[in-house]
Structure formats: C-alpha cells, structure tokens
Scaffold this motif. Structure first.
Motif, PDB file in Angstrom:
ATOM      1  N   ALA A   1      -4.815  -9.903  -4.283  1.00  0.00           N
ATOM      2  CA  ALA A   1      -5.617 -10.428  -2.995  1.00  0.00           C
ATOM      3  C   ALA A   1      -5.613  -8.981  -1.945  1.00  0.00           C
ATOM      4  O   ALA A   1      -6.409  -9.037  -1.307  1.00  0.00           O
ATOM      5  CB  ALA A   1      -4.803 -11.523  -2.385  1.00  0.00           C
ATOM      6  N   GLU A   2      -4.517  -8.468  -2.106  1.00  0.00           N
ATOM      7  CA  GLU A   2      -4.389  -7.300  -1.002  1.00  0.00           C
ATOM      8  C   GLU A   2      -5.808  -6.287  -1.419  1.00  0.00           C
ATOM      9  O   GLU A   2      -6.410  -5.811  -0.198  1.00  0.00           O
ATOM     10  CB  GLU A   2      -3.320  -6.521  -1.135  1.00  0.00           C
TER      11      GLU A   2
ATOM     12  N   SER B   1       1.360  -1.449   7.536  1.00  0.00           N
ATOM     13  CA  SER B   1      -0.187  -1.863   7.634  1.00  0.00           C
ATOM     14  C   SER B   1      -0.726  -0.405   8.397  1.00  0.00           C
ATOM     15  O   SER B   1      -0.048   0.699   8.556  1.00  0.00           O
ATOM     16  CB  SER B   1      -0.285  -3.098   8.840  1.00  0.00           C
TER      17      SER B   1
ATOM     18  N   TRP C   1       0.894  -1.108  -0.028  1.00  0.00           N
ATOM     19  CA  TRP C   1      -0.002   0.039   0.007  1.00  0.00           C
ATOM     20  C   TRP C   1       0.838   1.311  -0.078  1.00  0.00           C
ATOM     21  O   TRP C   1       1.981   1.187   0.574  1.00  0.00           O
ATOM     22  CB  TRP C   1      -0.916  -0.062   1.242  1.00  0.00           C
TER      23      TRP C   1
ATOM     24  N   HIS D   1      -2.570   1.671  11.397  1.00  0.00           N
ATOM     25  CA  HIS D   1      -2.858   1.623  12.731  1.00  0.00           C
ATOM     26  C   HIS D   1      -3.207   3.198  13.333  1.00  0.00           C
ATOM     27  O   HIS D   1      -2.842   3.922  12.814  1.00  0.00           O
ATOM     28  CB  HIS D   1      -1.716   1.148  13.597  1.00  0.00           C
TER      29      HIS D   1
ATOM     30  N   GLU E   1      -5.068   2.659  19.297  1.00  0.00           N
ATOM     31  CA  GLU E   1      -4.480   1.349  20.004  1.00  0.00           C
ATOM     32  C   GLU E   1      -3.373   1.158  20.873  1.00  0.00           C
ATOM     33  O   GLU E   1      -2.863   0.102  21.293  1.00  0.00           O
ATOM     34  CB  GLU E   1      -4.043   0.569  18.534  1.00  0.00           C
TER      35      GLU E   1
ATOM     36  N   ARG F   1      -8.476  -7.095  -3.108  1.00  0.00           N
ATOM     37  CA  ARG F   1      -9.745  -7.931  -2.807  1.00  0.00           C
ATOM     38  C   ARG F   1     -10.288  -8.160  -1.302  1.00  0.00           C
ATOM     39  O   ARG F   1     -11.472  -8.164  -1.103  1.00  0.00           O
ATOM     40  CB  ARG F   1      -9.493  -9.480  -3.472  1.00  0.00           C
ATOM     41  N   PHE F   2      -9.322  -8.513  -0.604  1.00  0.00           N
ATOM     42  CA  PHE F   2      -9.691  -8.489   0.854  1.00  0.00           C
ATOM     43  C   PHE F   2      -9.204  -7.511   1.839  1.00  0.00           C
ATOM     44  O   PHE F   2      -9.060  -7.584   2.929  1.00  0.00           O
ATOM     45  CB  PHE F   2      -8.668  -9.940   1.355  1.00  0.00           C
ATOM     46  N   ALA F   3      -9.144  -6.343   1.132  1.00  0.00           N
ATOM     47  CA  ALA F   3      -8.846  -5.041   2.101  1.00  0.00           C
ATOM     48  C   ALA F   3     -10.021  -4.871   2.942  1.00  0.00           C
ATOM     49  O   ALA F   3     -11.032  -4.942   2.899  1.00  0.00           O
ATOM     50  CB  ALA F   3      -8.601  -3.799   1.189  1.00  0.00           C
ATOM     51  N   ASN F   4      -9.547  -4.530   4.236  1.00  0.00           N
ATOM     52  CA  ASN F   4     -10.574  -4.254   5.083  1.00  0.00           C
ATOM     53  C   ASN F   4     -11.198  -2.830   4.831  1.00  0.00           C
ATOM     54  O   ASN F   4     -10.621  -1.907   4.729  1.00  0.00           O
ATOM     55  CB  ASN F   4      -9.818  -4.148   6.577  1.00  0.00           C
ATOM     56  N   LYS F   5     -12.781  -2.960   4.816  1.00  0.00           N
ATOM     57  CA  LYS F   5     -13.276  -1.876   4.433  1.00  0.00           C
ATOM     58  C   LYS F   5     -14.313  -1.360   5.516  1.00  0.00           C
ATOM     59  O   LYS F   5     -15.160  -0.678   5.358  1.00  0.00           O
ATOM     60  CB  LYS F   5     -14.464  -2.276   3.291  1.00  0.00           C
ATOM     61  N   LYS F   6     -14.204  -2.078   6.623  1.00  0.00           N
ATOM     62  CA  LYS F   6     -14.906  -1.927   7.648  1.00  0.00           C
ATOM     63  C   LYS F   6     -14.668  -0.372   8.425  1.00  0.00           C
ATOM     64  O   LYS F   6     -13.532  -0.099   8.698  1.00  0.00           O
ATOM     65  CB  LYS F   6     -14.765  -2.638   8.915  1.00  0.00           C
TER      66      LYS F   6
ATOM     67  N   HIS G   1     -10.440   5.299  17.410  1.00  0.00           N
ATOM     68  CA  HIS G   1      -9.752   5.089  18.993  1.00  0.00           C
ATOM     69  C   HIS G   1      -8.368   4.551  18.857  1.00  0.00           C
ATOM     70  O   HIS G   1      -8.118   3.952  17.810  1.00  0.00           O
ATOM     71  CB  HIS G   1     -10.464   3.877  19.530  1.00  0.00           C
TER      72      HIS G   1
ATOM     73  N   ASN H   1       5.273  -2.584   9.599  1.00  0.00           N
ATOM     74  CA  ASN H   1       4.681  -3.829   9.189  1.00  0.00           C
ATOM     75  C   ASN H   1       3.815  -3.297   7.869  1.00  0.00           C
ATOM     76  O   ASN H   1       2.828  -3.933   7.335  1.00  0.00           O
ATOM     77  CB  ASN H   1       3.734  -4.490  10.052  1.00  0.00           C
TER      78      ASN H   1
ATOM     79  N   GLU I   1     -13.097   0.211  12.031  1.00  0.00           N
ATOM     80  CA  GLU I   1     -11.821  -0.376  12.107  1.00  0.00           C
ATOM     81  C   GLU I   1     -10.796   0.572  11.439  1.00  0.00           C
ATOM     82  O   GLU I   1      -9.803   0.563  11.775  1.00  0.00           O
ATOM     83  CB  GLU I   1     -11.895  -1.744  11.754  1.00  0.00           C
TER      84      GLU I   1
END
Lengths: 439, 135
Positions: free
Chosen positions: A344-345, A283, A122, A285, A402, A347-352, A400, A281, A355
């Motif tokens: 895959a990254e 990712s 990303w 946060h 972490e 397709r499965f990305a967190n869309k919530k 929020h 990582n 979060e």
C-alpha cells in the motif's frame, strides 16, 4: 459536620487542581494533553516491530547472524576497505560524523542513523527504497559507496565456507559459479562500463541467479538491522516516573531540560514531525535546509557563477519517489516476498512533483548528540546552528519550506538543546551485535 | 456560605478545565461541509483515525432527502493548510454501491489540523465537501 466534610473535600480537591497546575523544577505540572504527548514519545509506547512481508527471512535468527557478518565485512567493496559499518558506526548511533559520507568515493549525503529504522516504511533520506533489504543493496553497488557489484558479492559468499554454509541453510543451494565465462568476476548493471557490458552478455537466467544471491545478501543484512533498536534514555525514565507517580520529586531532567521538553511538545512544534517513540514520523517534509552542493561560493561573483557547471540540485523525495517506483527491488517486484496487498505504501505514494520537491525524510532524534552534523547533507555542524535554522525558518532553496518562524529567545533555544541531550541511550542490543562477529 | 459556594464554583471550573484538556488529546473529526446538494459522511476502517498508518474510509453520499447517490465521480485531496503541504499519499476512490465509495490509501503523517476535501460530481450536479480532522 457534613457540610464541613464537604468543604474539606472541596479544599483537598481544589488543592490537587492547584498543585497540578503550578510548575516547579521537579514538577512542571503537565496538563492531560501534555501527558498524552509525553506518553506518545516514550520508548515504552514503541509498538512491536511490524513484520516485513517483502522479506520472509526478516525475523530469522540465522539470517540475522549472517547479516551481521556481512554488515561488518569490508570485503564487500571495490577496494576491500568499505563495510556497511564504515558509515554506520555503532558508537556514533550508526552514523559516521561526516557531512558527506565517504565510501570508495565521496557521497552527496550524510549517513543517517539506522537505530529503530525497521519501523519505517521508507529508506534513505529520499525514500528511494521501500524495504530494508533493498536499501542495503543500494550502497553496495553505488560507485561512490562500496563500489562493487552483485557478481563480486555472490562470489564472496560462494567462496567463503562460513557464508556459504549459512547461506545454503537459509536460501538453498547457491548457483555453481565455477565457470567464470558464464559468471564473470565483475558483472552488474552498474556505472562501471566493463562490468555493465559483461552483465549484458550473460543469459537472463544467469543474471537472475546472481541477482537472487544479491537480494538474499540484502535480506540477511536487513534481518540483522531489524535487531538494532534504541535503548531507554533519561527522557524515557523521566516519562515513566511521571506516568507512574504523577508528579514525582525527580532530578532525572534539569529545569532547563524540562523547559526544553515543554517547548519541544508545545510552542516550538518539534513534535508535529518528530512524533512517536522514535521521534520521527518517518515521512517527508521540506524544512528549507540549504542545498550546499549548488550554493555559490563567496569568492565567485554571481555573474560568473551563472556560467559554471553546477552539481544537480538535490530535490530529495521528488526524485526518490520516481526511483522507488522504477526500482527492480521494490515491493511489487519479483524479488519481493510480498503480495500486492502488502504494498500500500508504494501503491499510494505521493507522486505529485510540486508537493515532494525538496522534501526529505524526518530523521530520528534519539541519540542526536552522537549524530552531528545534521540534515541530509550535514548542513549544520551542531545543534545550536540547527535550532537557529528552525527558529528563523528561512525560505527554501528547493520547493517551499513548511516551517514558520518560531520567534523563540536564545535561552529557549538553549533549553531545547538541553532537552535533546536527554535523548541519548545505549542501543537496546546485546554488545556482541555491535561489533564484527567472530567466526 | 457565599464563600463556600465560591469555592465550589472554582472547583467546578477547575474540573471543567481538566475535562476540556483531556478532550484535546487524541483525534477529533468534524464535518464542516459547505456541500449544498449532498449529505456526505464517512466511516474509517480504523477507529479512532490513526496517525501515520495507511487506512481506508467508506464515504457515503446521499441526496438532501436521504437517497443514495450512485455513479458519482469523486476526487479527493487534502492537507495541512498551516504547514502548506498536501497529503503524504495519493488516495484512490472507487464505487462500492448503494451510495458508498471506498477511499483507499489515506494517511495522516503529522499532528495538527488536517483538511480532507472531496469533489463529488453526479450527473449535472457538482458538490464539494470538507472534513476537518485534528490530531
């Protein structure tokens, strides 16, 4: 005699255990699990650069050569004064020292380092791009960064004989842009109304031909950026010595730096996110960084601030994930060279929404002493301020946090700061790749 | 003699300590299911479980007496309770057959303790299974 031999062996082994567990300045006595963490952070553990299936020119040396020229070329902007290298300055580990980077206008974010960036899936602080080439295209058409447009950039390549030759060698013939009625000088789906209207008037075939050149410019820049890797730091030399020689008599790291390293991989839990040889990582946060753009200035009373127009809250990945899913340049799009299985990254990305709210990409800590100010909006001027924030773990302004309070003492924070200084290194790149190429 | 035995005891304790620490490195996956109706196990396509890499699992669901459970509806969620965040991805579950279900798009992006939960509904029976994973 035999008993005595056994006894001596036991003593020797016991002594080994004792010496293994007794910390000194030169030998801090790393446990097996700590050694595993040190090895994980060591530059020698950096895996081979993964292929980029979205860009079939990603590892083409001619593409990288062209990409370097484009990276340093200020003509790729609305005012002829902004290049990629304006905000990604090689001497500052490819950052610019600003809280809010400046192109033709002022942006809302601080330019992150791009050393080692090709290892990430990303791009941008909010991951609104899922390939290095599509990332490179974002600033080029941003109204506050390069401020230009794809038709203008295609024409620069078209008119410059050096660019044109290399471009056509790589990507095939450029479209004939001599007809300025068909191909206006400035036309693109950008904020500039005139350019946007002209873009709409073009045929779909012509729009695609221009976009293809624009995409190839991004792919060449990405091929260059894939070469930019961090070099070996004092930390790496220390770990290499420890791994080879066990507990060496070394002055590579001072006592404070060693104590800081122990905190970094231990009590301070930095390594949970700043994990791996690039100290990230890659990712997203939420670390509760304040949102300066919407923060009430002290001179305005709260009651009055309610009625003032405020900038949009920076929600980070929350917005970024929607942008990448809708991007004309994402992994699944026609301009990507990838197959669906390579995406895959995305397709499965967190869309919530809950979060992803207020989460931002974890930056590399390599060369952190050269990349101040810190966080996505340069919220912290120096490492001392930054570490105080992590120690206090305040409530997040957006979403929020972490983080949890670390309850470290001042001396311990100073030791972590000292350790971070050991992560500096020169890029692992030939000098001629760090400046405007001659041609 | 006693003191030699004592020394040997200390040595063995030291050895055990070192062995224990070495076990603490890498990944550990433990099923701590509170499922009452089904036996659930998983197999990852990458072993040991990778950090920071998208991978998939095959989840096997069976009844308590070992018969494969088919046509189950399975939802997946998880995260790191200590850091109050969920998974970095949104995995998808699809049925393979013979009680096997493919869980695609899994990723563990941080060191520490993770929980993976599966809600399994087959006919009138609903069950929940949790796997504890530590990197």
């Amino acid at each position: 005699m035999r008993l005595s031999l056994i006894s001596n062996t036991v003593w020797v082994l016991w002594f080994c255990c004792l010496s293994f567990a007794t910390p000194t300045a030169a030998d801090p006595g790393w446990s097996e699990s700590e050694l595993a963490l040190l090895r994980m952070q060591w530059i020698g553990s950096l895996p081979e650069l993964p292929p980029d299936p979205t860009n079939k020119y990603a590892d083409n040396p001619v593409a990288a050569e062209l990409g370097q020229k484009l990276f340093f070329d200020k003509r790729l902007s609305a005012n002829g004064k902004v290049a990629c290298a304006s905000c990604h300055v090689p001497e500052l580990s490819f950052t610019d020292g600003l809280a809010r980077s400046k192109g033709v206008g002022e942006t809302s974010r601080s330019a992150p380092s791009i050393l080692g960036i090709a290892h990430s899936a990303w791009f941008f602080w909010d991951g609104r791009s899922d390939s290095l080439w599509s990332q490179a295209l974002g600033p080029l058409e941003s109204a506050v960064e390069h401020g230009g447009n794809r038709s203008q950039y295609a024409r620069i390549v078209y008119r410059n004989p050096v660019y044109r030759k290399q471009y056509e060698q790589l990507f095939g013939a450029l479209p004939d842009l001599s007809d300025s009625q068909r191909f206006p000088e400035n036309a693109a789906p950008v904020e500039d109304e005139d350019a946007a209207v002209k873009w709409q008037r073009m045929s779909e075939t012509d729009r695609k031909a221009i976009t293809r050149v624009y995409v190839n410019i991004g792919k060449a820049i990405a091929a260059y950026e894939r070469l930019l890797m961090p070099g070996v730091s004092r930390f790496d030399r220390y770990v290499e010595t420890v791994l080879k020689e066990g507990a060496p008599e070394t002055t590579l790291l001072s006592a404070d730096e060693l104590a800081g390293l122990r905190l970094f991989i231990g009590k301070a839990m930095c390594v949970t996110c700043h994990q791996g040889p690039l100290f990230t990582n890659n990712s997203f946060h939420n670390v509760g960084a304040p949102d300066l753009a919407t923060k009430r200035p002290k001179y305005i009373l709260p009651i009055f601030y309610l009625f003032i127009d405020k900038p949009e809250l920076d929600t980070g990945r929350h917005k970024g994930v929607q942008q990448v899913l809708n991007s004309e340049f994402n992994c699944l799009n026609e301009y990507s060279d990838a197959t669906e299985n390579d995406c895959a990254e995305l397709r499965f990305a967190n869309k919530k929404q809950k979060e992803t709210l207020g989460t931002f990409k974890v930056p590399t800590l390599r060369n952190i002493t050269k990349t101040a100010p810190y966080m996505h909006e340069g919220q912290f001027k120096n490492l001392t301020e930054l570490l105080k924030h992590y120690n206090a773990a305040p409530k997040a302004h957006v979403g929020h946090s972490e983080l949890m309070p670390l309850n470290l003492e001042g001396k311990q924070l100073m030791q972590i700061e000292a350790f971070l200084h050991s992560l500096s290194s020169s890029p692992d790149v030939a000098d001629e790749l760090l400046r405007t190429p001659e041609y | 003699m006693m003191s030699r035995m004592k020394i040997l005891g200390y040595y063995l304790s030291g050895l055990l300590l070192v062995t224990g620490l070495s076990l603490a490195t890498g990944v550990r996956a433990v099923e701590t299911t509170n499922a009452t109706h089904f036996n659930v196990s998983y197999k990852s396509n990458v072993e040991p479980l990778p950090l920071n890499r998208i991978h998939s699992w095959v989840l096997h669901v069976a009844t308590r007496d070992g018969k494969p459970v088919e046509k189950a509806t399975i939802s997946v969620y998880g995260g790191m309770p200590a850091h109050r965040h969920g998974l970095p991805t949104q995995p998808e579950v699809s049925e393979i057959g013979g009680g096997d279900y493919l869980v695609q798009g899994l990723k563990f992006s941080m060191m520490g303790k993770w929980e993976m939960w599966f809600n399994i509904r087959a006919g009138d029976v609903t069950d929940k299974v949790k796997f504890d994973i530590e990197f």
